[in-house]
Scaffold this motif. Structure first.
Motif, PDB file in Angstrom:
ATOM      1  N   VAL A   1       0.845  -1.205   0.000  1.00 48.01           N
ATOM      2  CA  VAL A   1       0.000   0.000   0.000  1.00 48.01           C
ATOM      3  C   VAL A   1       0.877   1.250   0.000  1.00 48.01           C
ATOM      4  O   VAL A   1       0.682   2.182  -0.795  1.00 48.01           O
ATOM      5  CB  VAL A   1      -0.945   0.012   1.231  1.00 48.01           C
ATOM      6  N   LEU A   2       1.890   1.257   0.875  1.00 46.03           N
ATOM      7  CA  LEU A   2       2.738   2.450   0.970  1.00 46.03           C
ATOM      8  C   LEU A   2       3.446   2.720  -0.358  1.00 46.03           C
ATOM      9  O   LEU A   2       3.508   3.867  -0.808  1.00 46.03           O
ATOM     10  CB  LEU A   2       3.758   2.313   2.099  1.00 46.03           C
ATOM     11  N   ASN A   3       3.947   1.655  -0.995  1.00 40.77           N
ATOM     12  CA  ASN A   3       4.648   1.869  -2.267  1.00 40.77           C
ATOM     13  C   ASN A   3       3.718   2.399  -3.351  1.00 40.77           C
ATOM     14  O   ASN A   3       4.073   3.322  -4.094  1.00 40.77           O
ATOM     15  CB  ASN A   3       5.298   0.562  -2.751  1.00 40.77           C
ATOM     16  N   MET A   4       2.541   1.816  -3.425  1.00 38.82           N
ATOM     17  CA  MET A   4       1.572   2.253  -4.448  1.00 38.82           C
ATOM     18  C   MET A   4       1.255   3.741  -4.299  1.00 38.82           C
ATOM     19  O   MET A   4       1.245   4.496  -5.270  1.00 38.82           O
ATOM     20  CB  MET A   4       0.283   1.421  -4.309  1.00 38.82           C
ATOM     21  N   PHE A   5       1.017   4.180  -3.053  1.00 38.92           N
ATOM     22  CA  PHE A   5       0.552   5.552  -2.881  1.00 38.92           C
ATOM     23  C   PHE A   5       1.694   6.561  -2.757  1.00 38.92           C
ATOM     24  O   PHE A   5       1.504   7.743  -3.036  1.00 38.92           O
ATOM     25  CB  PHE A   5      -0.484   5.622  -1.752  1.00 38.92           C
ATOM     26  N   GLU A   6       2.846   6.068  -2.408  1.00 35.16           N
ATOM     27  CA  GLU A   6       4.028   6.928  -2.521  1.00 35.16           C
ATOM     28  C   GLU A   6       4.197   7.269  -4.006  1.00 35.16           C
ATOM     29  O   GLU A   6       4.478   8.420  -4.363  1.00 35.16           O
ATOM     30  CB  GLU A   6       5.250   6.155  -1.997  1.00 35.16           C
ATOM     31  N   GLY A   7       3.965   6.268  -4.850  1.00 34.56           N
ATOM     32  CA  GLY A   7       4.027   6.486  -6.304  1.00 34.56           C
ATOM     33  C   GLY A   7       3.022   7.534  -6.745  1.00 34.56           C
ATOM     34  O   GLY A   7       3.333   8.415  -7.549  1.00 34.56           O
ATOM     35  N   MET A   8       1.821   7.462  -6.191  1.00 37.40           N
ATOM     36  CA  MET A   8       0.784   8.428  -6.585  1.00 37.40           C
ATOM     37  C   MET A   8       1.168   9.850  -6.159  1.00 37.40           C
ATOM     38  O   MET A   8       1.025  10.801  -6.930  1.00 37.40           O
ATOM     39  CB  MET A   8      -0.560   8.037  -5.964  1.00 37.40           C
ATOM     40  N   VAL A   9       1.656   9.967  -4.916  1.00 34.62           N
ATOM     41  CA  VAL A   9       2.009  11.301  -4.415  1.00 34.62           C
ATOM     42  C   VAL A   9       3.180  11.875  -5.232  1.00 34.62           C
ATOM     43  O   VAL A   9       3.168  13.053  -5.608  1.00 34.62           O
ATOM     44  CB  VAL A   9       2.338  11.234  -2.902  1.00 34.62           C
ATOM     45  N   LYS A  10       4.144  11.044  -5.560  1.00 36.28           N
ATOM     46  CA  LYS A  10       5.264  11.511  -6.393  1.00 36.28           C
ATOM     47  C   LYS A  10       4.768  11.938  -7.776  1.00 36.28           C
ATOM     48  O   LYS A  10       5.218  12.946  -8.322  1.00 36.28           O
ATOM     49  CB  LYS A  10       6.308  10.402  -6.534  1.00 36.28           C
ATOM     50  N   HIS A  11       3.840  11.148  -8.323  1.00 37.95           N
ATOM     51  CA  HIS A  11       3.272  11.476  -9.632  1.00 37.95           C
ATOM     52  C   HIS A  11       2.592  12.851  -9.592  1.00 37.95           C
ATOM     53  O   HIS A  11       2.757  13.678 -10.496  1.00 37.95           O
ATOM     54  CB  HIS A  11       2.279  10.382 -10.043  1.00 37.95           C
ATOM     55  N   LEU A  12       1.831  13.101  -8.516  1.00 34.15           N
ATOM     56  CA  LEU A  12       1.140  14.389  -8.388  1.00 34.15           C
ATOM     57  C   LEU A  12       2.129  15.539  -8.279  1.00 34.15           C
ATOM     58  O   LEU A  12       1.976  16.569  -8.935  1.00 34.15           O
ATOM     59  CB  LEU A  12       0.238  14.400  -7.149  1.00 34.15           C
ATOM     60  N   PHE A  13       3.137  15.366  -7.439  1.00 32.97           N
ATOM     61  CA  PHE A  13       4.138  16.431  -7.284  1.00 32.97           C
ATOM     62  C   PHE A  13       4.797  16.736  -8.626  1.00 32.97           C
ATOM     63  O   PHE A  13       5.022  17.891  -8.972  1.00 32.97           O
ATOM     64  CB  PHE A  13       5.189  16.039  -6.242  1.00 32.97           C
ATOM     65  N   LYS A  14       5.075  15.676  -9.375  1.00 34.37           N
ATOM     66  CA  LYS A  14       5.791  15.876 -10.631  1.00 34.37           C
ATOM     67  C   LYS A  14       4.896  16.526 -11.685  1.00 34.37           C
ATOM     68  O   LYS A  14       5.277  17.525 -12.299  1.00 34.37           O
ATOM     69  CB  LYS A  14       6.285  14.514 -11.120  1.00 34.37           C
TER      70      LYS A  14
END
Ligand code: ASP
Length: 585
Positions: free
Chosen positions: A246-259
């Motif tokens: 779960v943490l990896n999936m949503f860390e990915g989402m948050v990074k995607h948003l920042f980028k």
């Protein structure tokens, strides 16, 4: 055709083109036989020109325009002699040939400018005018982009966006419910969801595997700047996952948003910090890790020191502010006043200055020799030129006060740069929280959160010590999201309800459907929800979530524009079988 171009579109390349623009009058000014009108829409501002001498009637009409009139103009693009490099259309103007007033406007109650003269309440009452202002609209555009990118990322990861009902039954997120009377079921009420928690779990039982929803949630709480009675979550759930999935999936989402939305690349993996460490080093479960200034526990260092304020305290802790030994008496008095404020709640402040010349000066010189103070400084990691600040008292209260003091020092020293982002996962939260008032345990996250496998046996012997598979995402000291791996076995869920003080009947009545579902092959599952408004406010670089919400409520939970809540008609109450008691003012 109302317009051939928008008010933000025309450039020097368009010179000599015949165009039609529509928009709002921002400003009218007369200057040397000319009238200039700035016309505005969502996309920008363009200057129109009317010539007093050659276009007497047309110019007269332009002079009669008021602020916020809606107009349409036909004209030819021309190069400006007096260019304005502050706006993208500043090299051109429109030589007006026709002018139509599409709608007049009363004088607006505040100026529609980036820096308006309108106060908060007035802006909210006339929110539709406020929405014409660039900063407000830009915040909402950021929010729109974020929602779009959330959907794009999660869609790519095979998540299914699913709506869940709004008229439901009480949900266990720990706030008060908003309730809605049912006309068709007299005397019975729906509750509005505090979150779609149980539904997303049922979707996992339903085999959906990956769910998300950008969804309104409702909590009847006292309001603060970062709270609204209705707010939006990015709500997610996954099956066959462990915490790290779960943490990896949503860390990915948050990074995607920042980028994609902010153009910020967060390249490093988000650090994980246990709840225990967060409390120990920062006195908060949402530490601002943009700067250090970690706590040092000093209880032992003061044992037998003879100064009972420090000696007898349950907790003594301190922080070191680098290069602050030069703080003046006045500054230190102000810090003392700060920690004594009711919201901070400390009894007083002990300081030690490690002066540049090697001497030490403290508020407790009476009790300690310079050698002892230097030794203490060493323990705290203080160097020459630094200032140590120490608080003492009851543990939880003092840690909290020291957290406030740390953040205040961070502000004073400019260590909380809004353009720097320091995300982390706080993990291993306690499963339960003891409530002194009701003398029972409460779920720290919610009752569906699973205990750590290795702590399960403690459930019977020392429930307060059980850690949960629960996690929060924290960025710059703001809790952006939280979630957990859930219980998926009926027996463990029953046990949890019992620990939380539910009788078998109460648990059945409230959550029987969930425990029933767990009897039919519930997969292991877990999820998370992010506060969309808070994340949007952070992206917009503002403190209050109100300005990333098109139509927010005020601190009293009121929508001052539509004037709600408001009384309902007697007939309506009758139909609902509701009688009001007298309301004391
Ligand atoms: N429903 C939880 C909340 O609103 C989040 C979660 O556990 O997924 O905080």
């Amino acid at each position: 055709m109302y317009r051939s171009h928008t008010c933000g579109e025309l450039r020097i390349e368009n010179v000599n083109q015949k165009v039609t623009l529509s928009g709002w009058v921002q400003k009218v000014r007369k200057f040397g036989g000319m009238t200039f009108v700035d016309v505005r829409d969502r996309y920008g501002v363009t200057q129109l020109v009317f010539n007093e001498e050659t276009q007497k009637d047309l110019c007269g009409k332009a002079n009669g325009l008021g602020r916020e009139y809606v107009i349409q103009v036909v004209g030819t693009v021309a190069e400006r002699s007096n260019k304005n490099d502050k706006i993208p259309t500043g090299e051109i103007e429109i030589l007006a040939e026709e002018l139509t007033i599409l709608n007049a406007s009363e004088v607006p109650p505040f100026t529609i400018e980036d820096k308006t003269d309108g106060g908060d309440e007035l802006r909210m009452k006339y929110r539709y005018l406020d929405l014409r202002r660039n900063p407000v609209r830009n915040n909402l555009i950021i929010r729109h982009k974020m929602g779009f990118e959330v959907r794009s990322y999660l869609n790519d990861q095979d998540f299914i966006e699913t709506e869940t009902p709004v008229l439901i039954k009480s949900t266990p997120e720990g706030a008060r419910d908003f309730v809605v009377p049912s006309r068709m079921n007299p005397g019975q009420f729906y509750a509005l969801p505090q979150s779609p928690q149980v539904f997303k779990q049922l979707l996992m039982v339903g085999g959906f595997d990956r769910y998300f929803q950008i969804v309104k949630c409702f909590r009847d709480e006292d309001l603060r700047a970062d709270r609204q009675p209705e707010f939006t979550q990015i709500d997610c759930e996954m099956a066959f996952v462990e915490q790290d999935d779960v943490l990896n999936m949503f860390e990915g989402m948050v990074k995607h948003l920042f980028k994609t939305v902010k153009g910020v690349e967060l390249t490093n993996a988000f650090p994980h910090m246990s709840y225990e460490d967060a409390m120990k080093y920062y006195g908060s479960d949402k530490p601002d890790t943009r700067f250090g200034m970690k706590f040092t526990e000093l209880k032992e260092a003061f044992a037998g020191c003879g100064f009972n304020v420090l000696e007898d305290a349950e907790y003594v802790g301190g922080i070191v502010a680098q290069d602050c030994a030069s703080y003046t008496r006045k500054q230190l008095d102000a810090l003392t006043d700060f920690v004594k404020k009711p919201q901070v709640g400390a009894g007083g402040l002990v300081y030690i200055k490690f002066n540049e010349d090697g001497s030490v000066k403290s508020s407790v010189d009476k009790f300690f020799s310079p050698e002892q103070l230097l030794e203490l400084g060493e323990k705290m990691g203080a160097k020459t030129g630094d200032l140590a600040l120490i608080l003492s008292g009851a543990k939880a209260k003092t840690q909290n006060a020291l957290n406030e003091l740390r953040l205040e020092m961070g502000n004073q020293l400019g260590l909380r740069n809004p353009n720097e982002f320091s995300p982390l996962w706080v993990v291993d939260f306690p499963l339960l929280e003891w409530d002194e008032d009701t003398e029972r345990f409460h779920a720290m996250h919610h009752p569906f959160t699973s205990p750590k496998q290795e702590d399960v046996t403690l459930l019977d012997t020392d429930p307060g010590k059980v850690r949960a598979n629960a996690y929060d995402l924290v960025i710059n000291g703001v809790e952006i999201g939280g979630g957990s791996i859930r219980i998926h076995e009926d027996a463990l869920q029953q046990k949890m309800f019992k620990l939380l003080g539910f009788t078998q009947e109460e648990a059945n009545e409230q959550f029987g459907f969930l425990m029933n579902a767990f009897k039919y092959g519930a997969p292991p599952h877990g999820g998370v929800a992010f506060g969309f408004d808070r994340l949007a406010a952070m992206f917009a670089g503002i403190e209050s979530i109100r300005d990333v919400i098109a139509f927010p409520k005020n601190n009293a939970g009121r929508d001052v524009m539509i004037d709600s809540p408001s009384p309902v008609h007697g007939d309506q109450l009758k139909e609902l079988h509701i009688a009001l008691t007298k309301i004391e003012k």
